[in-house]
Design a protein around this motif. Sequence first.
Motif, short mmCIF file in Angstrom:
data_model
loop_
_atom_site.label_atom_id
_atom_site.label_comp_id
_atom_site.label_asym_id
_atom_site.label_seq_id
_atom_site.Cartn_x
_atom_site.Cartn_y
_atom_site.Cartn_z
N VAL A 116 -8.53 9.05 5.83
CA VAL A 116 -8.20 7.71 6.32
C VAL A 116 -7.44 6.95 5.24
CG1 VAL A 116 -9.14 5.45 6.97
CG2 VAL A 116 -10.16 7.54 7.90
N VAL A 117 -6.37 6.29 5.64
CA VAL A 117 -5.68 5.33 4.79
C VAL A 117 -5.87 3.95 5.41
CG1 VAL A 117 -3.41 4.48 4.08
CG2 VAL A 117 -3.98 6.89 3.78
N PHE A 118 -6.47 3.03 4.65
CA PHE A 118 -6.76 1.68 5.13
C PHE A 118 -5.83 0.70 4.41
CE2 PHE A 118 -9.23 -2.31 5.06
CZ PHE A 118 -9.57 -2.44 6.40
N ILE A 119 -5.03 -0.01 5.19
CA ILE A 119 -4.13 -1.04 4.66
C ILE A 119 -4.41 -2.32 5.43
CG2 ILE A 119 -1.74 -1.76 4.30
CD1 ILE A 119 -0.98 1.21 4.23
N SER A 120 -4.77 -3.38 4.72
CA SER A 120 -5.17 -4.61 5.40
C SER A 120 -4.37 -5.81 4.92
CB SER A 120 -6.66 -4.87 5.17
OG SER A 120 -7.13 -5.89 6.01
N ASP A 121 -4.29 -6.82 5.77
CA ASP A 121 -3.70 -8.11 5.43
C ASP A 121 -2.26 -8.02 4.92
OD1 ASP A 121 -6.24 -10.29 5.24
OD2 ASP A 121 -6.79 -8.19 4.97
N PRO A 122 -1.36 -7.33 5.66
CA PRO A 122 0.04 -7.33 5.24
C PRO A 122 0.73 -8.67 5.43
CG PRO A 122 -0.22 -6.17 7.33
CD PRO A 122 -1.60 -6.46 6.83
N HIS A 123 0.17 -9.53 6.27
CA HIS A 123 0.64 -10.91 6.42
C HIS A 123 2.16 -11.05 6.47
CE1 HIS A 123 -3.04 -13.17 6.60
NE2 HIS A 123 -3.52 -12.61 5.50
N ILE A 154 -5.71 -6.58 -0.92
CA ILE A 154 -5.25 -6.59 -2.32
C ILE A 154 -3.99 -7.43 -2.52
CG2 ILE A 154 -6.37 -4.43 -2.94
CD1 ILE A 154 -3.71 -3.02 -2.44
N THR A 155 -3.80 -8.44 -1.68
CA THR A 155 -2.70 -9.40 -1.80
C THR A 155 -1.35 -8.69 -1.71
OG1 THR A 155 -4.12 -10.58 -3.37
CG2 THR A 155 -1.92 -11.46 -3.01
N LEU A 156 -0.97 -8.34 -0.50
CA LEU A 156 0.29 -7.63 -0.28
C LEU A 156 1.48 -8.55 -0.08
CD1 LEU A 156 -0.81 -4.69 2.09
CD2 LEU A 156 -0.39 -4.62 -0.38
#
Length: 441
Positions: A62-69, A390-392
Amino acid sequence: MRSPLPQINDKPEHAEIIARLPNEWTAWPQDSGSSNAMARTSVNTPGKTLKKSKLAWPKRPVVFISDPHADATAFEASLIAAGVATQRKTGLGKLKLTKSGRKTEIIIGGDCLDKGPSNLALLRSVKQLYRLKARVTLLAGNHDLRLIMGLLALARKKDIGNQHFFVRMGKKVVPLFKEVFEQYLADTKWDKKIPDEDTCRDILFPNDKWFEAFPYHAAGQLTAEGIDREVRKMRSKVQSFENHCLAAGLSLRHVYAASLMCQKLFLHKKGEFAWFFRKMKLVEKRGSFLFLHAGLDDTMGELLLKSGIKYANKAFHRNLKHRDLFGFYYSSIANTFRTKYRDADLPLTERGVKAIHKAGIHVVVQGHVNRQQGQRVTVKKGLIHVEADITLDEHSRRSEGLDSYGIGATLINKRQGLIGISCDYPTAKVMKPQALRQIYG
């Protein structure tokens, strides 16, 4: 020993990404604990070891990427950093899946919208993953749901429970309306059926009676702290929303016209972005890992135990479609993409954690809690959480004194364990499977 770091194709298009990423890895650092934690412990503190049979890893990586905003550049760079995609040529929307990417599940942890630089570009970057037939799971974030709540509120009869949802979106939604207006309306006769400025204000804003009536309407559903917080937040947003629109060059007539176009784009079956909310899930479980945007409360814990993940996701869509907006947004379902375990949020107690563990969930992987030094593993309310926002996006990074766009992802693999990659931390953080079992469960 083979490096756990993803393999990134060494090609010119990837040079900047490679240069900004750590090229070494270290064991996951100790966590100083969470101020809201019921049980405070560092990630390396020996404690009650989870039995091997109880901690099940996802069957596939699994690759989890969150909050690309709304930052498509950061999102695509993070896919490349995770080793699941490569650029065919320079520019957005030019990705192809790697061999690893075809075997990996990509979980997007919510908050695709707001902030910037471009909401529409980010949505198109996500859509390309579906075109590439990637294994994608898209989770609901609070910023994503703010948009649909605001759009649905305009489409439904105005009442005390829903009339504040449009302005509640706040200044962060203004760039989306500006993008939509410029890309879809600017060169059309958009103003032909749009009422005057004062009428638009009456349509978009809560009326004067709302502030007096809402606390009584919300009594019994929100905590006292939650009601007070909501009213204070709305006083601020009502006073500032129009000024933020004007600063972006938008009158309320522009905003109302853009919101009607957004209804067509997002809510109509044939809209360009109708897929976005249709594909969205509230939660997803892989092994003992539960993926969501924010967190849980006692009611959701018991629902997951008694009824399961499929039921929770179906309830999410049915409630959003059929329930009154007030009842939905302040429910346990919506708390799942909003909570930060504050006094104003619905509570998670030992009773809820016990139900969550009985449901086979031992690790919550989340976004929502902004981290400037890469991912963190902590125990909150007696439940292990992996904080992976992580603040993208470039907008947030600029306001926080960070350079350029962010790059990073959280990798979960039964062979290598938990891997946190961030351009803002000097090494990749690696927690082997056995180390994760040592955390209080």
